[in-house]
Design a protein around this motif. Structure first.
Motif, PDB file in Angstrom:
ATOM      1  N   TRP A 104       0.854  -1.188   0.000  1.00 50.47           N
ATOM      2  CA  TRP A 104       0.000   0.000   0.000  1.00 50.47           C
ATOM      3  C   TRP A 104       0.884   1.231   0.000  1.00 50.47           C
ATOM      4  O   TRP A 104       1.749   1.382   0.865  1.00 50.47           O
ATOM      5  N   ASN A 105       0.702   2.075  -0.999  1.00 50.43           N
ATOM      6  CA  ASN A 105       1.469   3.320  -1.128  1.00 50.43           C
ATOM      7  C   ASN A 105       2.974   3.097  -1.018  1.00 50.43           C
ATOM      8  O   ASN A 105       3.679   3.811  -0.309  1.00 50.43           O
ATOM      9  N   GLY A 106       3.450   2.051  -1.708  1.00 56.27           N
ATOM     10  CA  GLY A 106       4.880   1.796  -1.770  1.00 56.27           C
ATOM     11  C   GLY A 106       5.478   1.058  -0.577  1.00 56.27           C
ATOM     12  O   GLY A 106       6.672   0.805  -0.542  1.00 56.27           O
ATOM     13  N   ARG A 107       4.666   0.714   0.396  1.00 57.65           N
ATOM     14  CA  ARG A 107       5.161  -0.015   1.563  1.00 57.65           C
ATOM     15  C   ARG A 107       4.476  -1.382   1.617  1.00 57.65           C
ATOM     16  O   ARG A 107       3.293  -1.500   1.318  1.00 57.65           O
ATOM     17  N   THR A 136      -4.440   2.441   6.159  1.00 54.17           N
ATOM     18  CA  THR A 136      -4.850   3.449   5.177  1.00 54.17           C
ATOM     19  C   THR A 136      -5.298   4.762   5.795  1.00 54.17           C
ATOM     20  O   THR A 136      -5.299   5.785   5.127  1.00 54.17           O
TER      21      THR A 136
END
Length: 150
Positions: A104-107, A136
């Motif tokens: 999620w979002n690069g992680r 999130t």
């Protein structure tokens, strides 16, 4: 392999439960005439082979049950198998000891399924939705966020 009583059945099932993967695969080929699916777990192999031993001793389902199971299978195919696949995926994914991974979002996030909930960042959450909200910052369906529901 002849089995005369329950003592022999218990011994045969115990022997199947002790088989290594290669022995399970060889026995599967002898029992079913083909190789097992490529990525089947050792646990499933052992259970299926033990079930096969029990069927050979006690026989299969009664005719009425076979008919009902076949009707349910046909109905499931008629309606589409998506619901069956989704339910199966949820059951396997929520077995204690399973690790769920979500980017999620690069992680990348890794969640461990426990008997009492879900372990994430040292905290235990009662639901996957709680973990999804924590990751999130917004309200999400946990099963949907982790790809367990459509």
């Amino acid at each position: 392999m002849t089995m005369l009583g329950d003592d022999n059945l218990v011994c045969d099932v115990a022997a199947v439960e002790a088989l290594e993967r290669e022995d399970c695969i060889a026995r599967w080929r002898r029992s079913f005439g083909k190789s097992p699916p490529k990525y089947i777990s050792l646990r499933f192999l052992r259970r299926a082979l033990a079930h096969e031993v029990q069927l050979r001793v006690h026989g299969g389902h009664a005719a009425g049950i076979k008919k009902a199971l076949n009707a349910a299978l046909i109905e499931g195919e008629r309606k589409g198998n998506a619901a069956v696949r989704a339910a199966s995926k949820r059951l396997v994914a929520t077995r204690p000891g399973t690790h769920l991974v979500r980017e999620w979002n690069g992680r990348t996030y890794r969640i461990e399924v426990l008997e009492q909930g879900f372990l994430f960042d040292g905290n235990i959450y009662g639901s996957l939705s709680g973990v999804a909200v924590r990751i999130t910052g917004t309200r999400w369906s946990g099963p949907r966020f982790f790809g367990l529901a459509s």
